[in-house]
Design a protein around this motif. Structure first.
Motif, PDB file in Angstrom:
ATOM      1  N   ASP A 139       0.848  -1.192   0.000  1.00 38.98           N
ATOM      2  CA  ASP A 139       0.000   0.000   0.000  1.00 38.98           C
ATOM      3  C   ASP A 139       0.882   1.239   0.000  1.00 38.98           C
ATOM      4  OD1 ASP A 139      -2.325  -1.469   0.038  1.00 38.98           O
ATOM      5  OD2 ASP A 139      -2.408  -1.558   2.232  1.00 38.98           O
ATOM      6  N   HIS A 140       0.527   2.167  -0.869  1.00 44.17           N
ATOM      7  CA  HIS A 140       1.332   3.385  -1.016  1.00 44.17           C
ATOM      8  C   HIS A 140       0.419   4.597  -0.864  1.00 44.17           C
ATOM      9  CE1 HIS A 140       4.466   6.061  -2.310  1.00 44.17           C
ATOM     10  NE2 HIS A 140       3.771   6.457  -3.375  1.00 44.17           N
ATOM     11  N   LEU A 141       0.775   5.515   0.040  1.00 46.89           N
ATOM     12  CA  LEU A 141       0.000   6.736   0.256  1.00 46.89           C
ATOM     13  C   LEU A 141       0.330   7.718  -0.864  1.00 46.89           C
ATOM     14  CD1 LEU A 141      -2.002   8.046   2.256  1.00 46.89           C
ATOM     15  CD2 LEU A 141      -0.028   9.102   3.387  1.00 46.89           C
ATOM     16  N   THR A 142      -0.669   8.062  -1.661  1.00 49.47           N
ATOM     17  CA  THR A 142      -0.406   8.871  -2.840  1.00 49.47           C
ATOM     18  C   THR A 142      -1.582   9.779  -3.159  1.00 49.47           C
ATOM     19  OG1 THR A 142       0.042   8.771  -5.215  1.00 49.47           O
ATOM     20  CG2 THR A 142      -1.262   6.984  -4.287  1.00 49.47           C
ATOM     21  N   SER A 143      -1.299  10.828  -3.901  1.00 46.51           N
ATOM     22  CA  SER A 143      -2.360  11.712  -4.389  1.00 46.51           C
ATOM     23  C   SER A 143      -2.921  11.210  -5.716  1.00 46.51           C
ATOM     24  CB  SER A 143      -1.822  13.136  -4.572  1.00 46.51           C
ATOM     25  OG  SER A 143      -0.768  13.142  -5.523  1.00 46.51           O
ATOM     26  N   GLY A 144      -2.391  10.100  -6.203  1.00 43.15           N
ATOM     27  CA  GLY A 144      -2.863   9.542  -7.460  1.00 43.15           C
ATOM     28  C   GLY A 144      -4.117   8.721  -7.292  1.00 43.15           C
ATOM     29  N   ASN A 145      -5.204   9.348  -6.817  1.00 44.11           N
ATOM     30  CA  ASN A 145      -6.493   8.662  -6.661  1.00 44.11           C
ATOM     31  C   ASN A 145      -7.528   9.372  -7.522  1.00 44.11           C
ATOM     32  OD1 ASN A 145      -7.999  10.741  -4.797  1.00 44.11           O
ATOM     33  ND2 ASN A 145      -5.974  10.454  -3.844  1.00 44.11           N
ATOM     34  N   ASP A 146      -8.650   8.711  -7.731  1.00 39.59           N
ATOM     35  CA  ASP A 146      -9.647   9.229  -8.672  1.00 39.59           C
ATOM     36  C   ASP A 146     -10.229  10.571  -8.237  1.00 39.59           C
ATOM     37  OD1 ASP A 146      -9.338   7.205 -10.458  1.00 39.59           O
ATOM     38  OD2 ASP A 146     -11.097   6.055  -9.812  1.00 39.59           O
ATOM     39  N   PHE A 147     -10.429  10.769  -6.933  1.00 37.52           N
ATOM     40  CA  PHE A 147     -11.011  12.038  -6.475  1.00 37.52           C
ATOM     41  C   PHE A 147     -10.070  13.204  -6.783  1.00 37.52           C
ATOM     42  CE2 PHE A 147     -13.273   8.967  -3.743  1.00 37.52           C
ATOM     43  CZ  PHE A 147     -14.576   9.345  -4.029  1.00 37.52           C
ATOM     44  N   ALA A 148      -8.788  13.025  -6.475  1.00 33.16           N
ATOM     45  CA  ALA A 148      -7.818  14.085  -6.751  1.00 33.16           C
ATOM     46  C   ALA A 148      -7.688  14.323  -8.253  1.00 33.16           C
ATOM     47  CB  ALA A 148      -6.464  13.721  -6.148  1.00 33.16           C
ATOM     48  N   ARG A 149      -7.685  13.240  -9.033  1.00 29.54           N
ATOM     49  CA  ARG A 149      -7.589  13.408 -10.486  1.00 29.54           C
ATOM     50  C   ARG A 149      -8.798  14.160 -11.027  1.00 29.54           C
ATOM     51  NH1 ARG A 149      -4.710   8.297 -10.437  1.00 29.54           N
ATOM     52  NH2 ARG A 149      -6.658   7.141 -10.234  1.00 29.54           N
ATOM     53  N   GLY A 150      -9.987  13.831 -10.505  1.00 27.90           N
ATOM     54  CA  GLY A 150     -11.188  14.521 -10.954  1.00 27.90           C
ATOM     55  C   GLY A 150     -11.149  16.010 -10.636  1.00 27.90           C
ATOM     56  N   LEU A 151     -10.721  16.349  -9.422  1.00 30.36           N
ATOM     57  CA  LEU A 151     -10.603  17.763  -9.044  1.00 30.36           C
ATOM     58  C   LEU A 151      -9.602  18.481  -9.938  1.00 30.36           C
ATOM     59  CD1 LEU A 151     -10.570  17.252  -5.178  1.00 30.36           C
ATOM     60  CD2 LEU A 151     -12.352  18.472  -6.444  1.00 30.36           C
ATOM     61  N   SER A 152      -8.517  17.805 -10.273  1.00 29.59           N
ATOM     62  CA  SER A 152      -7.493  18.400 -11.122  1.00 29.59           C
ATOM     63  C   SER A 152      -8.004  18.635 -12.540  1.00 29.59           C
ATOM     64  CB  SER A 152      -6.256  17.497 -11.151  1.00 29.59           C
ATOM     65  OG  SER A 152      -5.255  18.034 -11.993  1.00 29.59           O
ATOM     66  N   ILE A 153      -8.690  17.664 -13.096  1.00 26.87           N
ATOM     67  CA  ILE A 153      -9.215  17.792 -14.457  1.00 26.87           C
ATOM     68  C   ILE A 153     -10.186  18.962 -14.553  1.00 26.87           C
ATOM     69  CG2 ILE A 153     -10.816  16.696 -16.086  1.00 26.87           C
ATOM     70  CD1 ILE A 153      -9.346  14.084 -15.596  1.00 26.87           C
ATOM     71  N   VAL A 154     -11.073  19.109 -13.565  1.00 22.74           N
ATOM     72  CA  VAL A 154     -12.040  20.204 -13.582  1.00 22.74           C
ATOM     73  C   VAL A 154     -11.337  21.550 -13.433  1.00 22.74           C
ATOM     74  CG1 VAL A 154     -13.981  21.237 -12.334  1.00 22.74           C
ATOM     75  CG2 VAL A 154     -13.963  18.785 -12.818  1.00 22.74           C
ATOM     76  N   ALA A 155     -10.302  21.612 -12.601  1.00 25.15           N
ATOM     77  CA  ALA A 155      -9.537  22.855 -12.475  1.00 25.15           C
ATOM     78  C   ALA A 155      -8.923  23.249 -13.818  1.00 25.15           C
ATOM     79  CB  ALA A 155      -8.449  22.700 -11.417  1.00 25.15           C
ATOM     80  N   GLY A 156      -8.382  22.274 -14.548  1.00 26.58           N
ATOM     81  CA  GLY A 156      -7.806  22.566 -15.851  1.00 26.58           C
ATOM     82  C   GLY A 156      -8.848  23.011 -16.857  1.00 26.58           C
ATOM     83  N   LEU A 157      -9.996  22.342 -16.852  1.00 30.43           N
ATOM     84  CA  LEU A 157     -11.071  22.688 -17.775  1.00 30.43           C
ATOM     85  C   LEU A 157     -11.550  24.120 -17.541  1.00 30.43           C
ATOM     86  CD1 LEU A 157     -13.320  21.752 -19.831  1.00 30.43           C
ATOM     87  CD2 LEU A 157     -14.683  21.226 -17.818  1.00 30.43           C
ATOM     88  N   LEU A 158     -11.826  24.452 -16.285  1.00 32.24           N
ATOM     89  CA  LEU A 158     -12.309  25.795 -15.967  1.00 32.24           C
ATOM     90  C   LEU A 158     -11.217  26.840 -16.167  1.00 32.24           C
ATOM     91  CD1 LEU A 158     -14.467  24.997 -12.805  1.00 32.24           C
ATOM     92  CD2 LEU A 158     -15.269  25.482 -15.125  1.00 32.24           C
ATOM     93  N   GLY A 159      -9.958  26.443 -15.965  1.00 36.48           N
ATOM     94  CA  GLY A 159      -8.859  27.367 -16.202  1.00 36.48           C
ATOM     95  C   GLY A 159      -8.762  27.776 -17.657  1.00 36.48           C
ATOM     96  N   ARG A 160      -9.006  26.830 -18.569  1.00 31.33           N
ATOM     97  CA  ARG A 160      -8.978  27.156 -19.993  1.00 31.33           C
ATOM     98  C   ARG A 160     -10.159  28.026 -20.391  1.00 31.33           C
ATOM     99  NH1 ARG A 160      -7.153  21.905 -20.028  1.00 31.33           N
ATOM    100  NH2 ARG A 160      -9.241  21.053 -20.323  1.00 31.33           N
TER     101      ARG A 160
END
Length: 396
Positions: A139-160
């Motif tokens: 088990d590895h503690l990471t920010s590479g999870n679906d919730f974080a990825r989803g938040l990141s994708i939306v930030a990029g979309l709205l940023g554009r």
């Protein structure tokens, strides 16, 4: 496309002699010929209606979202601009409070160092060839999870899509900050939008309300890079139900014996034990164990007298749940009106009509303000419709 994404429960296009009238939608949407239609609610000049819409968003809110090849600033950008600004505020606040979302992810590897849980069965199969190479999981503690990825994708979309350069830069910074140590994601499973955010990440709930509503659209998740602008439209009348529900919950939280009753079906017609017809009030309120009022939301402009069909539905629903007071709620700022009801043996005895000022709503303070308005309207029902002697018998 608009109908497929929103699944509207009320008609949105009405033919009126030689005119087409758009109803039950606010925001902007694209037509097949690449034209863009802008629809704004009838509000006073200068009223920030997009902020009210954004503040009322829930993960289940029906939106239609589409990337636009046009980026010129026009009135249609009002809703997407408000969405981008509010999302940046909420995501920035969550990051400052709790840091990035970290979760344990199970990693499978083959390593010469026994650093994890050994898969004994797999190791036995390969031990003769290479006994010092261990198939392990850890088990590895990471920010590479679906919730974080989803938040990141939306930030990029709205940023554009953001017109403001400073806001765009902020959102692109947040796009990276929410997934530290990870490459900026370009895809996340759309099913993440249907999953509840774990309680330990509650600080992210306001930002996730916006993200989940956008992530339900495959066009946003699958190929966000081509969009320069962003067209966002929403079905507004469910927002009125959201405003009412939040106000009733706020009234309950304030004490005084009030209790918000969750939405559900109530029997209206039956044959023996077989239910043939149900009603489902938009809101229901108890006080000290007794039904105090039932509510129906009507996304229309009220006239001098309530619409006859609305009155019939509201009174019938109130009678089915044995409510003494029936309330019709409008999206406007209409003052409270009281009508004495005859023929229902006191259940209901009063019809109340009032406005909740939908497009003036704000997340901070908005629920408490409307909760007080509802409580005041209910308190005035008896004194405005019953004789003086009866009016004094109302419990405190």
């Amino acid at each position: 496309m608009l109908r497929a994404q929103l699944g509207p429960r009320l008609p949105q296009l009405v033919m009126d002699s030689d005119k087409m009238v758009l109803r039950n939608i606010v925001g902007s949407f694209a037509l097949p010929n690449d034209s863009v239609v802008d629809v704004v609610p009838k509000t006073p000049v200068g009223q920030d209606w997009p902020q009210a819409v954004v503040d009322l968003l829930e993960p289940t809110t029906r939106l239609t979202v589409a990337g636009s090849r046009r980026s010129e600033p026009t009135a249609r950008r009002a809703l997407s601009g408000a969405l981008a600004l509010e999302y940046a505020r909420r995501l920035e606040s969550a990051l400052k409070a709790d840091g990035p979302i970290l979760a344990y992810t199970q990693i499978k590897a083959r390593d010469r160092k026994l650093d994890g849980k050994l898969n004994v069965t797999e190791w036995i199969r390969t031990a003769l060839l290479d006994p010092a190479r261990f198939p392990i999981t850890r088990d590895h503690l990471t920010s590479g999870n679906d919730f974080a990825r989803g938040l990141s994708i939306v930030a990029g979309l709205l940023g554009r899509a953001a017109d403001n350069g400073e806001l765009s830069a902020t959102l692109h910074r947040l796009q990276v900050a929410v997934v530290p140590g990870q490459p900026v994601p370009s895809y996340v499973s759309p099913h993440v939008a249907l999953r509840p955010l774990p309680s330990q990440w509650s600080k992210y709930r306001p930002a996730w309300d916006i993200a989940a509503a956008l992530l339900r659209h495959r066009s946003v998740i699958g190929d966000p890079g081509r969009a320069v602008g962003l067209e966002v439209a929403v079905e507004p009348w469910p927002l009125l139900e959201t405003a009412l529900t939040r106000a009733l919950k706020s009234l309950e939280a304030g004490g005084g014996g009030w209790q918000h009753v969750s939405k559900g079906k109530h029997r209206l017609l039956s044959v023996g034990s077989d239910t043939r017809l149900n009603v489902e009030p938009d809101g229901l309120l108890r006080r000290r164990g007794q039904i105090a009022a039932s509510f129906e939301c009507k996304y229309t402009l009220p006239g001098r007298t309530p619409d006859e069909g609305h009155v019939h539905q509201t009174l019938t629903t109130a009678a089915a749940v044995s409510s003494p007071i029936a309330v019709i709620v409008y999206p406007t700022d209409q003052a409270v009106n009281y009508y004495k009801v005859s023929g229902f043996d006191g259940y209901p005895y009063c019809l109340v009509t009032m406005g909740l000022s939908l497009f003036e709503y704000r997340r901070i303070g908005g629920d408490e303000k409307r909760a007080k308005a509802l409580a005041d309207a209910i308190a005035g029902a008896r004194s405005n419709t019953l004789p003086v002697d009866d009016a004094t018998n109302e419990p405190d």
